[in-house]
Design a protein around this motif. Structure first.
Motif, short mmCIF file in Angstrom:
data_model
loop_
_atom_site.label_atom_id
_atom_site.label_comp_id
_atom_site.label_asym_id
_atom_site.label_seq_id
_atom_site.Cartn_x
_atom_site.Cartn_y
_atom_site.Cartn_z
N ASN A 224 0.71 -1.35 0.16
CA ASN A 224 0.16 -0.02 -0.08
C ASN A 224 0.90 1.25 -0.15
O ASN A 224 0.56 2.10 -0.74
CB ASN A 224 -1.02 -0.10 1.23
CG ASN A 224 -2.12 0.54 1.05
OD1 ASN A 224 -2.49 1.89 0.49
ND2 ASN A 224 -3.32 -0.09 1.24
N SER A 225 1.70 1.28 0.99
CA SER A 225 2.60 2.46 0.81
C SER A 225 3.60 2.67 -0.42
O SER A 225 3.90 3.89 -0.49
CB SER A 225 3.70 2.50 2.21
OG SER A 225 4.56 1.03 1.89
N THR A 226 3.69 1.52 -1.16
CA THR A 226 4.33 1.72 -2.43
C THR A 226 3.65 2.73 -3.19
O THR A 226 4.02 3.59 -3.98
CB THR A 226 4.85 0.42 -3.01
OG1 THR A 226 5.53 -0.51 -2.19
CG2 THR A 226 5.31 0.71 -4.16
N TYR A 227 2.40 2.35 -3.43
CA TYR A 227 1.37 2.97 -4.46
C TYR A 227 1.33 4.54 -3.62
O TYR A 227 1.18 5.27 -4.54
CB TYR A 227 0.24 2.47 -4.39
CG TYR A 227 0.24 1.24 -5.15
CD1 TYR A 227 0.24 1.46 -6.82
CD2 TYR A 227 0.14 0.08 -4.63
CE1 TYR A 227 0.11 0.19 -7.49
CE2 TYR A 227 0.19 -1.34 -5.69
CZ TYR A 227 0.26 -1.06 -7.02
OH TYR A 227 0.54 -2.16 -7.88
N GLY A 228 1.13 4.46 -2.45
CA GLY A 228 0.99 5.93 -1.84
C GLY A 228 2.11 6.98 -2.15
O GLY A 228 2.05 8.02 -2.39
N THR A 229 3.27 6.16 -2.07
CA THR A 229 4.47 7.04 -2.37
C THR A 229 4.60 7.46 -3.80
O THR A 229 4.84 8.59 -3.98
CB THR A 229 5.91 6.15 -2.02
OG1 THR A 229 5.91 5.90 -0.64
CG2 THR A 229 6.96 6.96 -2.66
N LEU A 230 4.13 6.60 -4.76
CA LEU A 230 4.11 6.99 -6.25
C LEU A 230 3.04 8.17 -6.48
O LEU A 230 3.30 8.86 -7.03
CB LEU A 230 3.75 5.78 -6.95
CG LEU A 230 4.99 4.98 -7.21
CD1 LEU A 230 4.59 3.48 -7.59
CD2 LEU A 230 6.18 5.45 -8.01
N TRP A 246 -1.61 5.83 -10.99
CA TRP A 246 -1.07 4.77 -10.08
C TRP A 246 -2.49 4.33 -9.24
O TRP A 246 -2.33 3.20 -8.68
CB TRP A 246 -0.01 5.48 -9.54
CG TRP A 246 1.39 5.64 -9.91
CD1 TRP A 246 1.75 6.69 -10.58
CD2 TRP A 246 2.08 4.65 -10.43
NE1 TRP A 246 3.11 6.42 -11.17
CE2 TRP A 246 3.26 5.20 -11.01
CE3 TRP A 246 2.08 3.14 -10.23
CZ2 TRP A 246 4.17 4.35 -11.76
CZ3 TRP A 246 3.34 2.42 -10.77
CH2 TRP A 246 4.31 2.79 -11.76
N LEU A 247 -3.14 5.45 -8.77
CA LEU A 247 -4.31 4.92 -8.01
C LEU A 247 -5.30 4.03 -8.95
O LEU A 247 -5.83 3.04 -8.03
CB LEU A 247 -5.22 6.37 -7.77
CG LEU A 247 -6.31 6.28 -6.90
CD1 LEU A 247 -6.01 5.53 -5.39
CD2 LEU A 247 -7.00 7.45 -6.61
N GLY A 248 -5.22 4.30 -10.19
CA GLY A 248 -6.24 3.20 -10.81
C GLY A 248 -5.21 1.99 -10.88
O GLY A 248 -6.05 0.89 -10.97
N LYS A 249 -3.94 1.80 -11.10
CA LYS A 249 -3.32 0.49 -11.08
C LYS A 249 -3.68 -0.15 -9.52
O LYS A 249 -3.70 -1.50 -9.47
CB LYS A 249 -1.83 0.55 -11.20
CG LYS A 249 -1.49 1.07 -12.72
CD LYS A 249 0.00 1.45 -12.75
CE LYS A 249 0.47 1.60 -14.10
NZ LYS A 249 1.74 1.90 -14.25
N MET A 250 -3.82 0.60 -8.48
CA MET A 250 -3.85 -0.06 -7.38
C MET A 250 -5.26 -0.68 -7.10
O MET A 250 -5.63 -1.74 -6.59
CB MET A 250 -3.66 1.36 -6.29
CG MET A 250 -3.59 0.72 -4.87
SD MET A 250 -3.26 2.44 -3.87
CE MET A 250 -2.97 1.32 -2.35
#
Length: 856
Positions: A224-230, A246-250
């Motif tokens: 989760n924090s990886t996507y949050g960082t991006l 990136w939110l969409g990929k998540m």
């Protein structure tokens, strides 16, 4: 609409509760034990604090100002501090907390106590070999040589710290690549997260993408924090679309954003002022949670944590900035119901929101509530001072300034500057000087904006000597910038103090501050002072000092010359402006065209217009309006209509000014149908508060009255009377129309109203009434009207005495006698007027009073 919330000790958690401190899991770890906690973004760097600042390694090593994530696995606590990018590890129950975790604000029970950030030398806040490693990396260029002594015994935690401590992305990449080259090291998702943040903050997007692909290739699963960082680095880097990708990929892989990531997305929308999107996202995200309830996930019962104060603060601020006061207040209420203790930030946000919406009563209530829960900080008082100065309650603002100091808080530069500026614009010289003295005593620097504001204060208070001394203080200190000198030149120039403005300009040149800014402001000052020659000379002198005029220089000079009725002088500068590529619109051309029109030189105005069109500079509605109105004034229908047609071809819609000009033109040439059509358009475009102007309506009354179109004239006349817009000329035209059509009763009523309203100021209006009374046999009213005319200072003309002569003849005086009276008037005005009044008065039986004749 502040909610009536009552706070007492029983409803609030103690300060050391995890409810009031931001801690949250850094990663998914086996044997993870969930703790009810508040979230404040750390590794995601959320928060509305603007672009991230690169930290130095010599500051903020000694404390944890914001603890962002914690992972409890057994007895290990991993602390990530977003403010200084450090990771530390401690033992909760074995006494090891005493060094690292106690400094970070943890006591032996794993609770958070009050912490204070402190500065120390580099790396000393870390234990073990970390200080030596960081010092070696700073001293030795080659990474292998620097890390060599510790190559075989660096732990995961130590590698994490080393990477997070890097302030240069190039050095971080070198170290990261060295770690990868050593097979004995295993790099996990945390290390990649750190590198993604470092590279993202440096806006090295190609490297970020490459690192992401490397993670996927090596089978390192993003968390989760990886996507949050991006999402965070891309949004702060101005690439909102990429952040949303990136939110969409998540979302595609079925990973729900955690609260930290949600906070980042909310901040992104808030900064873009897309408040509705922020609200929609938050509602969509929060609807998937049943706060405080148990839900089944992956066949396990899981308790959802409550929202943190950070998330609540973000939503309150979002609602506040979008003007949704009710929603913000309800969010604040929900925060209290959830048991989340409001922080100083919460109250500051609420106070700022209510204050900006003019609800100062709610601000007072919030302050009382705040003092029961937490102490106001300097920012709280800065908000209060600013709000009350904006609402012109300078006394209350001063009281809050005093209260801040009485509470032991030290005013910061913002506190001083806000209050000082408020004093300066109100010419409160004594109070302003007291603040300046206090700032000097406390070594608070006075910025150039405040300095120029006080210069203006002294100037407007007509204290020129003090204003000059004040300027000299900063000039002699040698720290004034070009913008500072310009502001002072402008302060003097706007008030017409040219000699003082010139002195500042000379001082500016003495310290070698020769930029186009100072020249532009000085040229503006010459324009205000009507010193056009000096303005032209100054522009010419710029080039000799190597200063190139810019668009503002030429535009200012063209406007100055055009407004001073010197369009011929303005044209060469307009030409230079065009040749240098500074003409981007028709505004400077419009100024010159308007100036020629004002002088009645329509041929020159047309010449400038054609020149503008030849150089592909498109005229706007204002240019067309100036030319149409100019030709309307002269009654030149053909020329005026040619510009109307040109405007139509250019696809420009005419405005009310052009429509009024056309009605004026059509009135002069008697084109009733065309005028009616445009007047209808004007009426259709008007609303209940806007109507055609008085002149335009009078034009229509004139057209109708000349054609004896009584009903149509009356319709406009009654409408104007109802709005209080009918003037002397409106009434006079109606009177003439009624008189011409033999409707003496209506004409007499209009004349009576004109006299009662005391709107008569023109000989034409008086003559219309006298003519009516002479024709209708109202001799007594005629004599009274004539006396009113003389006493008001309006000079009678030949038409006046023609009507009066008719009255005398009707009363039995011979034409010869009337001619003799008129001959006396022409030879000696005062005696002639006295003779007219006495003769008229005696014949109609009114007492004569000739004292007012002296005025004429």
């Amino acid at each position: 609409m502040l909610l009536n919330l009552r706070l007492d000790g029983s409803s609030l958690h103690v300060l050391c509760s995890t409810k009031t401190l931001p801690i949250f899991p850094l990663d998914k770890v086996p044997s993870f034990k969930k703790v009810k906690q508040n979230y404040v973004p750390g590794t995601h760097d959320g928060g509305d604090k603007g672009p991230p600042q690169r930290s130095t390694r010599h500051c903020d090593r000694g404390g944890v100002s914001t603890i962002s994530r914690e992972v409890i696995s057994g007895k290990n606590l991993l602390i990530v501090n977003p403010s200084d990018n450090r990771v530390g590890k401690s033992r909760i129950g074995d006494g090891f907390v005493g060094k690292k975790a106690k400094d970070a604000g943890f006591n032996g029970n794993g609770m958070v106590s009050k912490v204070h950030a402190k500065c120390s030398t580099k790396g000393l806040s870390y234990g073990g070999c970390i200080p030596a490693i960081l010092e070696a990396l700073d001293r030795i260029e080659n990474v292998g040589d620097a890390l060599g002594p510790w190559e075989e015994r660096l732990s995961n935690k130590e590698r994490t710290i080393i990477l997070k401590e890097q302030t240069q992305w190039e050095r971080a990449v070198e170290i990261f690549e060295w770690f990868k080259s050593k097979e004995c090291y295993e790099l996990n998702v945390i290390h990649y997260n750190i590198m993604l943040r470092i590279l993202g903050k440096a806006r090295k997007w190609r490297y970020v993408q490459s690192l992401w692909e490397e993670m996927i290739r090596k089978g390192i699963k993003p968390i989760n924090s990886t996507y949050g960082t991006l999402i965070d680095v891309y949004s702060k880097g101005g690439l909102k679309v990429h952040a949303l990708c990136w939110l969409g990929k998540m979302s595609k892989i079925g990973m729900q954003p955690d609260e930290v990531t949600t906070g980042i997305v909310l901040q992104m929308y808030k900064k873009a002022r897309e408040f509705q999107k922020a609200e929609d996202f938050f509602k969509k995200w929060s609807c998937g949670k049943s706060f405080g309830a148990l839900t089944l996930k992956d066949n396990k019962m899981e308790s959802h944590v409550c929202l943190s104060s950070y998330t609540y603060n973000t939503m309150i601020d979002t609602y506040g900035k979008s003007g949704q006061i009710k929603e913000a207040s309800e969010t604040f209420k929900r925060m209290l119901e959830e048991g989340i203790v409001p922080t100083t930030v919460t109250f500051n946000t609420m106070i700022h929101m209510y204050g900006n919406n003019g609800q100062l009563g709610e601000v007072t209530s919030l302050m009382k509530m705040m003092k029961l829960q937490c102490l106001p900080d300097t920012r709280t008082y800065n908000i209060l001072i600013s709000l009350h100065t904006k609402n012109d309650d300078i006394k209350r603002a001063g009281a809050y300034f005093k209260e801040m100091k009485d509470a032991g808080l030290k005013p910061d530069p913002v506190s001083y500057r806000t209050l000082l500026y408020a004093f300066s614009i109100r010419h409160m010289v004594e109070e302003a000087e007291e603040i300046v003295a206090e700032m000097d005593d406390n070594d608070v620097e006075i910025d150039e904006y405040t300095q120029s504001a006080l210069t203006r204060m002294y100037i407007e208070a007509e204290m020129l000597e003090k204003s000059w001394s004040w300027f000299q203080r900063f000039h002699l200190a040698g720290k004034m910038s070009s913008e500072g000198y310009s502001a002072n030149i402008d302060a003097y120039g706007e008030r017409g103090y040219l000699s003082e403005a010139e002195r500042v300009f000379i001082c500016c040149q003495e310290v070698n501050k020769r930029t186009v800014i100072e020249y532009n402001v000085m040229i503006k000052a010459y324009g205000i002072g009507k010193s056009c020659e000096k303005a032209c000379e100054l522009l010419e002198s710029m080039l000799s000092y190597g200063v190139t005029p810019d668009k503002c220089t030429y535009n200012t000079l063209v406007q100055i010359l055009a407004s001073s009725d010197m369009p011929h002088k303005a044209r060469p500068y307009l030409e230079k402006m065009r040749e240098t590529g500074y003409v981007s619109d028709c505004i400077p051309y419009c100024a010159v065209i308007s100036s020629f029109v004002k002088l009645g030189q329509l041929n020159m105005a047309e010449e400038v217009y054609k020149e503008m069109v030849d150089f592909n500079i498109e005229p706007d509605v204002v240019v067309y309006g100036v030319l149409i109105n100019a030709f309307a004034d002269t009654g030149n229908v053909q020329e005026a209509m040619s510009y109307v047609e040109a405007m139509r071809i250019a696809g420009i819609t005419g405005n009310s000014v052009i429509q009024s000009s056309l009605i004026k033109l059509y009135t002069k040439v008697g084109y009733l149908n065309e005028a009616e059509a445009i007047y209808r358009e004007l009426l259709e475009s008007c609303n209940k508060t806007q109507y055609p102007d008085v002149y335009t309506s009078n034009c229509m009354v004139n057209l109708y009255s000349e054609r004896s179109m009584v009903r149509k004239a009356e319709a406009i006349f009654y409408s104007m009377k109802q709005r209080g817009e009918a003037n002397e000329f409106t009434f006079a035209m109606m009177l003439c129309m009624y008189k011409k059509n033999g409707r003496f009763e209506e004409a007499t009523q209009v004349a009576k109203q004109m006299r009662e309203m005391k709107i008569l100021s023109d000989p034409l209006s008086y003559n219309s009434i006298l003519s009516l009374y002479a024709l209708d046999g109202r001799f007594k009213e005629a004599v009274e009207t004539f006396k009113e005319m003389v006493s008001s200072g309006v000079r009678p003309d030949d038409s006046t005495f023609k009507s009066l002569g008719t009255i005398l003849i009707k009363l039995g005086l011979s034409k010869k006698a009337v001619r003799k009276i008129e001959e006396v008037r022409k030879q000696e005005i005062k005696r002639g007027l006295e003779l007219w009044i006495s003769t008229l008065s005696s014949l109609v039986g009114i007492q004569s009073n000739t004292e007012d004749c002296d005025e004429l």
